[in-house]
Scaffold this active site. Sequence first.
Site, short mmCIF file in Angstrom:
data_model
loop_
_atom_site.label_atom_id
_atom_site.label_comp_id
_atom_site.label_asym_id
_atom_site.label_seq_id
_atom_site.Cartn_x
_atom_site.Cartn_y
_atom_site.Cartn_z
N LYS A 1 -10.52 -2.37 7.35
CA LYS A 1 -9.27 -1.79 8.01
C LYS A 1 -9.50 -1.66 9.37
CE LYS A 1 -5.85 2.01 7.82
NZ LYS A 1 -4.62 2.21 7.14
N ARG B 1 0.23 10.48 0.80
CA ARG B 1 0.60 11.67 2.01
C ARG B 1 1.79 12.30 1.40
NH1 ARG B 1 0.72 7.39 7.16
NH2 ARG B 1 -1.32 6.52 6.74
N GLU C 1 0.89 -1.12 0.03
CA GLU C 1 -0.15 -0.16 0.07
C GLU C 1 0.95 1.13 0.02
OE1 GLU C 1 -2.74 0.32 3.19
OE2 GLU C 1 -2.47 2.35 3.11
C1 3PG Z 1 -1.52 3.34 8.35
O1 3PG Z 1 -1.80 4.17 7.49
O2 3PG Z 1 -2.22 2.47 8.57
C2 3PG Z 1 -0.82 3.69 9.54
O3 3PG Z 1 0.07 5.02 9.07
C3 3PG Z 1 0.51 2.60 9.66
O4 3PG Z 1 0.86 2.62 10.82
P1 3PG Z 1 2.35 2.22 11.47
O5 3PG Z 1 3.31 3.41 10.88
O6 3PG Z 1 2.26 2.31 13.16
O7 3PG Z 1 2.69 1.04 10.97
#
Ligand code: 3PG
Length: 220
Positions: free
Chosen positions: A135, A52, A48
């Site tokens: 999710k 951003r 993914e």
């Molecule tokens: C997401 O978009 O799901 C999160 O930014 C992932 O979170 P993490 O950096 O704690 O893995």
Amino acid sequence: MSYSHSISTRMINLVDKASIIPIIEIEDTRHAVPLAETLINAGMSVIEVVLRTANALEAIREIAQNTTCTVGAGSLVSVDDVIKAREAGASFGVSPGSTPALVDACMDLDFPYLPGGVTASEMMNLAEKGITMLKFFPAEPSGGIPYLKSIMGPLPHLRFCPTGGVNESNFMDYLSLENVACVGGSWIAPTKSINDQDWETISYNVERNLSIRDGVLKIN
Ligand code: 3PG
């Protein structure tokens, strides 16, 4: 079969072959293809890329056109994001939560979609639309494993991809839950490693975590 059922079923099929989905932030488009190739060669082919950064859509386009990676677009927060992600070649879309407009857009475009749901009501609203693969974000601050176990009783037909605070030390606990289809997170390919073009570390992370998943390597 309704479109919503179809986009959720296709999402389940995509994540079922993944188990761990690296969540990636690409600041320099030139890093996109070498990064994707590193991940595929080491064993992770569903990824993914989050919208951003200014170059995220271009990075998705590069990966979709030049590698065999199944690349999704994350952090979709508007219908415009959905349209642009699909147009760039993303195979699926991910949102931290959901809105009726986003769900409708993905259904209209027949675009596999992984929307976020945390509360029972959010989950039930999505299930009502035929979306049963969700999710769960941000997983750890939202209650993590005990929360997902609790939700399994009243909502046994839902499956989740927890992200947010998932890492090498806890992902196996999540994957062991019956209602967890896969996990996602940034720990496999941290932004700093990508910016440093440290493909060796990323490749090592993939192999190490797959060994943990397969029971070849025990860390606890
Ligand atoms: C997401 O978009 O799901 C999160 O930014 C992932 O979170 P993490 O950096 O704690 O893995």
